[in-house]
Design a protein around this motif. Structure first.
Motif, short mmCIF file in Angstrom:
data_model
loop_
_atom_site.label_atom_id
_atom_site.label_comp_id
_atom_site.label_asym_id
_atom_site.label_seq_id
_atom_site.Cartn_x
_atom_site.Cartn_y
_atom_site.Cartn_z
N UNK A 25 0.81 -1.21 0.00
CA UNK A 25 0.00 0.00 0.00
C UNK A 25 0.84 1.25 0.00
N UNK A 26 0.18 2.42 0.10
CA UNK A 26 0.91 3.69 0.05
C UNK A 26 0.62 4.58 1.24
N UNK A 27 -0.19 4.11 2.20
CA UNK A 27 -0.53 4.98 3.31
C UNK A 27 0.47 4.90 4.46
N UNK A 28 1.37 3.95 4.43
CA UNK A 28 2.40 3.83 5.45
C UNK A 28 1.92 3.19 6.74
N UNK A 29 0.64 3.03 6.93
CA UNK A 29 0.15 2.47 8.18
C UNK A 29 -0.01 0.97 8.09
N UNK A 30 -0.19 0.33 9.24
CA UNK A 30 -0.51 -1.08 9.25
C UNK A 30 0.69 -1.97 9.00
N UNK A 31 0.40 -3.24 8.68
CA UNK A 31 1.43 -4.25 8.53
C UNK A 31 2.13 -4.10 7.19
N UNK A 32 3.40 -4.52 7.15
CA UNK A 32 4.09 -4.61 5.88
C UNK A 32 4.47 -6.05 5.57
N UNK A 33 4.15 -6.95 6.50
CA UNK A 33 4.42 -8.36 6.26
C UNK A 33 3.51 -9.15 7.20
N UNK A 34 2.80 -10.15 6.69
CA UNK A 34 1.90 -10.90 7.56
C UNK A 34 2.63 -11.65 8.67
N UNK A 35 3.93 -11.94 8.48
CA UNK A 35 4.70 -12.62 9.52
C UNK A 35 5.28 -11.65 10.54
N UNK A 37 3.47 -8.62 12.21
CA UNK A 37 2.35 -7.69 12.33
C UNK A 37 2.71 -6.36 12.96
N UNK A 38 3.81 -6.31 13.72
CA UNK A 38 4.19 -5.04 14.36
C UNK A 38 4.91 -4.10 13.39
N UNK A 39 5.49 -4.62 12.34
CA UNK A 39 6.32 -3.80 11.44
C UNK A 39 5.46 -2.78 10.71
N UNK A 40 6.03 -1.58 10.55
CA UNK A 40 5.27 -0.51 9.88
C UNK A 40 6.21 0.42 9.13
N UNK A 41 5.63 1.07 8.16
CA UNK A 41 6.30 2.17 7.46
C UNK A 41 5.66 3.47 7.90
N UNK A 42 6.43 4.53 7.89
CA UNK A 42 5.87 5.84 8.19
C UNK A 42 4.87 6.24 7.10
N UNK A 43 3.81 6.91 7.52
CA UNK A 43 2.85 7.44 6.55
C UNK A 43 3.49 8.46 5.63
N UNK A 44 4.61 9.03 6.05
CA UNK A 44 5.31 10.01 5.21
C UNK A 44 6.39 9.37 4.35
N UNK A 45 6.55 8.04 4.48
CA UNK A 45 7.55 7.34 3.70
C UNK A 45 6.99 6.01 3.21
N UNK A 46 5.95 6.08 2.35
CA UNK A 46 5.33 4.85 1.85
C UNK A 46 6.26 4.11 0.91
N UNK A 47 5.87 2.90 0.58
CA UNK A 47 6.70 2.07 -0.29
C UNK A 47 6.99 2.76 -1.62
N UNK A 48 6.01 3.52 -2.13
CA UNK A 48 6.18 4.19 -3.42
C UNK A 48 6.66 5.64 -3.27
N UNK A 49 7.34 5.92 -2.17
CA UNK A 49 7.82 7.29 -1.92
C UNK A 49 8.74 7.77 -3.03
N UNK A 50 8.61 9.05 -3.37
CA UNK A 50 9.62 9.73 -4.16
C UNK A 50 9.85 11.09 -3.53
N UNK A 51 10.90 11.81 -3.92
CA UNK A 51 11.25 13.05 -3.23
C UNK A 51 10.20 14.15 -3.29
#
Length: 533
Positions: A25-35, A37-51
């Motif tokens: 996803x791109x919102x940065x919240x929630x899980x990034x891997x089902x194994x 569940x605690x891992x997260x990305x910042x909402x300001x640094x989503x997987x598809x972040x660009x400068x």
């Protein structure tokens, strides 16, 4: 370079829980891997972040990947020669005799040869006077910080001096004024007249610190030292010039704050930089008696002035034979002054004798410099172990996996914990990444302290900070993302008045959840992304 980054991550972060997948996803919240569940990305640094990514409230993270030697696009070289041996030049490796003249002679011979390695065989070298490097492509190298050591014996200051100085000159050309306001994060600027500006030119960009600009920042009566004077904010290299009226100029790194035509924004070509200089595998001390150390202010061991694409690596302090009370440094350690793209890596500085006010006890100090990388280094028992200091012009700097402890601000009527901090005049868009602290960090409005420091930081990111305390009350937005065991203070009702004029409250995310923040290092992830683009 990519192999180096992967290896560094593997070595430095062995205790993090594994997360095998990537967030879709791109919102940065929630899980990034089902194994995981605690891992997260910042909402300001989503997987598809660009400068250019900006959220709905106008918040964004700068691209910090331009910090360090050659903007991270090349490894620091292992210079092979020619070799200029200080012992062969007459330096005494027993530390009994003054070796200043012999060492300076070796440095000067390297300069005449167009560069080389000034080599210190294992031993203890005494210098009774300062040393100067004023030519590019010179590297000072020992056989390791535990074997090649140098101590400075001078105990009469003077104040505001450095005992080993790499110094370029500041040859400034005519002012070329902007034809349009320049935006933060922009690579391109527009000049009314580009004159003979050419690709490869080094330039300083800035503007007048006008009364209007000061008032807009709520600093009337505070930023008086620089009021109505032109100040360089950014140090850049020209990539291309497209002639015209106006002329379009592209720079090698993004701007970190707007520049306004109203305030005389422009650039000056700067000649006289030192480049490709370094210090490695040596230990230094300038400790003397405590009384002598406290009689002078801001006596640094090493200074880089007008240096670009330089480095200090595997350099440590040690207890001088002249030291009293276990001191390593009189007052200041490394000073990076009006420099850019310098890497400091794997260094330890400790035990400042003078930790009084007046600019003392600053172990790793950045002053009016851009894109400095201080990585995998430790500051111990200074006043402010890691610090940005004095006037406008610091931006894009990164403190990566640095460790700070035993900071102590000594006063006439008592002492208090000394934080690593942003100290003066709106340091712009810097990053503290995966730092560990036993004392604290600060980025606040210091008001009239230190000759009117005022707002000390804006758009600076504290990413994956561990331990100690953090006071982050930055002008406009500041960012605290992922912490572990940190007392975080961002409250605008701060009883010390250090939040005055800093609305809104700094962005907070993942407090006490830094163990699960992905990526663990923002700088290293951004660098990989940029090199892959």
């Amino acid at each position: 370079m990519r192999r180096f980054l992967s290896l560094a991550l593997a070595i430095a972060l062995p205790t993090l829980p594994a997360c095998g997948g990537r967030h879709a996803g791109s919102d940065g919240g929630g899980d990034i891997d089902p194994d995981c569940p605690q891992c997260f990305r910042s909402a300001l640094y989503p997987e598809n972040w660009d400068p250019n990514f900006t959220d709905a409230e106008g918040r964004f993270l700068h691209d910090f990947s331009y910090a360090g030697y050659r903007a991270g696009e090349a490894d620091i070289p292992d210079v092979t020669g020619p070799i200029f041996d200080v012992a062969a030049a007459g330096a005494d490796p027993t530390g009994a005799a003054d070796s200043t003249s012999a060492i300076q002679a070796a440095i000067d011979e390297a300069a005449r040869a167009g560069g080389g390695v000034v080599f210190f065989p294992a031993g203890l070298y005494r210098c009774d006077s300062p040393l100067m490097v004023s030519a590019s492509r010179i590297v000072l190298r020992g056989e390791g910080a535990g074997r090649s050591r140098m101590f400075f014996a001078r105990d009469q200051g003077p104040s505001y001096s450095s005992q080993l100085r790499f110094a370029g000159v500041e040859d400034a050309g005519s002012m070329l004024l902007l034809a349009r306001d320049a935006e933060s994060r922009a690579f391109e600027i527009w000049l009314a007249d580009a004159a003979d500006l050419s690709p490869g030119d080094e330039v300083d960009l800035g503007q007048v610190v006008s009364e209007a600009w000061i008032a807009e920042h709520g600093m009337t009566g505070t930023w008086t030292v620089s009021a109505n004077q032109w100040r360089p904010f950014f140090r850049r290299t020209v990539v291309s010039v497209e002639p015209g009226s106006p002329a379009r100029v592209r720079l090698d790194a993004p701007l970190r704050h707007p520049l306004l035509v109203r305030d005389g924004a422009g650039l000056q070509r700067i000649r006289g930089w030192l480049s490709e200089v370094g210090i490695e595998d040596l230990a230094f001390s300038n400790a003397v008696s405590n009384e002598a150390a406290r009689a002078y202010d801001q006596v640094h061991i090493i200074e880089f002035y007008r240096v670009k694409d330089g480095w200090i690596r595997r350099v440590h302090s040690f207890e001088s034979p002249l030291a009293e009370g276990g001191g390593h440094v009189q007052s200041g350690g490394f000073l990076l002054h009006r420099s850019r793209r310098v890497t400091v890596r794997d260094c330890t500085l400790e035990r400042a004798q003078n930790r009084l006010s007046g600019g003392n006890g600053y172990l790793f100090e950045i002053r009016q410099s851009n894109e400095i990388l201080i990585a995998d280094s430790a500051g111990i028992a200074g006043r402010h172990n890691f610090i940005q200091n004095w006037d406008f012009g610091t931006s894009g700097c990164v403190f990566l996996r640095v460790q700070s402890r035993e900071g102590l601000a000594v006063g006439s009527f008592g002492s208090m914990m000394g934080f690593s901090e942003f100290h003066h005049s709106l340091a712009m868009a810097n990053l503290i990444d995966s730092a560990v602290t036993g004392d604290g960090w600060g980025a606040v409005n210091r008001g009239l302290e230190s000759s009117g420091a005022g707002h000390t930081a804006t758009e600076t990111v504290f990413w994956n900070l561990q331990g100690g305390s953090l006071r982050s009350m930055q002008y406009r937005w500041g960012y605290v993302i992922g912490t572990r065991g940190v007392e975080v203070v961002t409250d605008l009702s701060d009883i010390f008045g250090q939040a005055q004029g800093t609305e809104p409250e700094d962005y907070r995310e993942g407090i006490n959840q830094g163990e699960w923040l992905r990526p663990a290092s923002l700088y290293e992830d951004q660098l990989v992304r940029r090199l892959e683009r």
